[in-house]
Motif scaffolding. Sequence first.
Motif, PDB file in Angstrom:
ATOM      1  N   SER A 166       0.812  -1.215   0.000  1.00 36.76           N
ATOM      2  CA  SER A 166       0.000   0.000   0.000  1.00 36.76           C
ATOM      3  C   SER A 166       0.847   1.267   0.000  1.00 36.76           C
ATOM      4  N   PHE A 167       2.125   1.157   0.353  1.00 36.21           N
ATOM      5  CA  PHE A 167       2.977   2.350   0.430  1.00 36.21           C
ATOM      6  C   PHE A 167       3.559   2.693  -0.937  1.00 36.21           C
ATOM      7  N   ALA A 168       4.281   3.820  -0.974  1.00 35.36           N
ATOM      8  CA  ALA A 168       4.930   4.217  -2.212  1.00 35.36           C
ATOM      9  C   ALA A 168       5.856   3.080  -2.685  1.00 35.36           C
ATOM     10  N   PRO A 169       5.968   2.892  -4.000  1.00 36.00           N
ATOM     11  CA  PRO A 169       5.509   3.795  -5.043  1.00 36.00           C
ATOM     12  C   PRO A 169       4.093   3.550  -5.556  1.00 36.00           C
ATOM     13  N   THR A 170       3.356   2.569  -4.999  1.00 35.99           N
ATOM     14  CA  THR A 170       2.022   2.280  -5.536  1.00 35.99           C
ATOM     15  C   THR A 170       0.996   3.314  -5.112  1.00 35.99           C
ATOM     16  N   ASP A 171       1.156   3.897  -3.895  1.00 34.89           N
ATOM     17  CA  ASP A 171       0.176   4.836  -3.340  1.00 34.89           C
ATOM     18  C   ASP A 171      -1.227   4.237  -3.304  1.00 34.89           C
ATOM     19  N   ALA A 172      -1.304   2.932  -3.022  1.00 31.84           N
ATOM     20  CA  ALA A 172      -2.594   2.229  -2.981  1.00 31.84           C
ATOM     21  C   ALA A 172      -3.160   2.312  -1.565  1.00 31.84           C
ATOM     22  N   TRP A 173      -3.639   3.510  -1.177  1.00 36.07           N
ATOM     23  CA  TRP A 173      -4.114   3.752   0.187  1.00 36.07           C
ATOM     24  C   TRP A 173      -5.222   2.782   0.584  1.00 36.07           C
ATOM     25  N   TRP A 174      -6.050   2.400  -0.371  1.00 35.27           N
ATOM     26  CA  TRP A 174      -7.169   1.498  -0.098  1.00 35.27           C
ATOM     27  C   TRP A 174      -6.657   0.112   0.333  1.00 35.27           C
ATOM     28  N   ALA A 175      -5.465  -0.278  -0.173  1.00 29.86           N
ATOM     29  CA  ALA A 175      -4.921  -1.586   0.178  1.00 29.86           C
ATOM     30  C   ALA A 175      -4.545  -1.641   1.655  1.00 29.86           C
ATOM     31  N   GLN A 176      -4.134  -0.501   2.223  1.00 32.18           N
ATOM     32  CA  GLN A 176      -3.814  -0.482   3.651  1.00 32.18           C
ATOM     33  C   GLN A 176      -5.067  -0.747   4.479  1.00 32.18           C
TER      34      GLN A 176
END
Length: 483
Positions: free
Chosen positions: A23-33
Amino acid sequence: MRPVKASTAAAVALAAGLLQTASFAPTDAWWAQLAALALLFGLVDRATPRVAALCGALFGWSWMASGLWWLHISMHQFGGIPWLVAALAVALLATVLSGYFALALGLAARWFAPGRWRLLALAPAWLLAELARATWFSGFPWIASGYAHTVGPLAGWAPWVGIYGITGLAALVAAGLVLLKERAWALAAPALLLPLAGLLLPQDFTASSGRVAVSLVQPSIPQDQKFDPARFATNLDALARLIESAKGQVVITPESVVPLPLDELDSATLARLSRPERPALLGAFLGNADDGWVNSVVALGSNYHYGKRHLLPFGEMIPPGFAWFVHAMGIPMEDQARGDHQHPWDVAGQRLRPLICYEDLFGEDFVQSAVGPDAATVFVNVSNLAWFGTAMIQDQHLQFSQMRALEFQRPFVRSTNTGATAVVDHLGRITARLPALERGVLEASVDGRTGSTPYARWLSALGLWPLWALGLLTLMGLKRAAS
């Protein structure tokens, strides 16, 4: 509701920990967190206290091991530690850090029976675990949960409650997702409205103090050449050429770009690095062998300098009992002294506040530079991440600067050896960046800011204690309600 099997819980917890890292950079997938934490909380809700602690431990271990694997590079490739020993060291660190989450979730499961009260209790328990990891034993909050939300709807909470407030809110949203599955609509709804509230909160707390042109130097010196005496002259010549090519009002160089005490630099080289018409921050070491060497930045041509205060265990300070391990890696100047001079540098109509390497993880340490009439208008991070390669580490560290920019609504400029050299504006947006491993100078115009966010004001007055109190009082209130 049948208790979850330990084997099933273990497998899901390990997978959820990997999702948390993703969920962290570089994906920036906040929803995954949020999804990762909801998976974990769903397991803990149906688990015995022992299995709940196991889930916290395995989730934390998977998350930490996969998110910190790059430490292996510094120990094996540059420290000469056998690869298996280096891998075991990373695994041991992940085990220690995962203990915070095992303890928090195990105790929550012991104090609360399965059901809605336990699910709600998991959010403050998670917050307390993250606060402990951030502060105890000098703190190591790398990839704390809230950093996944430098983008997305929860980012709007940053100037109000900061990284750990967002960490607690994200945990509450995750609990709300599980409550939604359990059809506890009345309890789930307020938690699930928190992201919407983040989009609606006021965000305008600072004003422009004018613009400054900065030149951010990235020399891209391989780590195995950086401290090689035979390469000093060549590397310093390349650095001087980069500084001579700079066009900005202020030049900023990376951490320890001069890999020896500044007093040992010959006068001819120092003259090339010092340009009277263009002030520069130079990364070097100050001090002496008796009092200790201080990892510093020095403003050439003035009496300003800043020495690093929050030292990195094993890299800059030796924890008791671990001298043998640090000495085995042969890290130069591995036991350093703490610096001084924390006030900003007045230059080019702005006030620049330096931070060296991972000091920018600890906003509570330098929040005083974000409040008051003499507050910094621009934060400056200088780093050398060449120890750890380029995969993940650079993007993760850049994400931390983005969160600090959101919390304090100040721009962050970053000068690094091999990346990520970048400019982050006061809204946490990356506006310029040099590619990793590219030698060059990043020229950028930066908008300085004055004023203070609500988070900066209460953090400077009270520290992190309000969040500690909120977590503990919430647990006590839920325990009373569940009785």
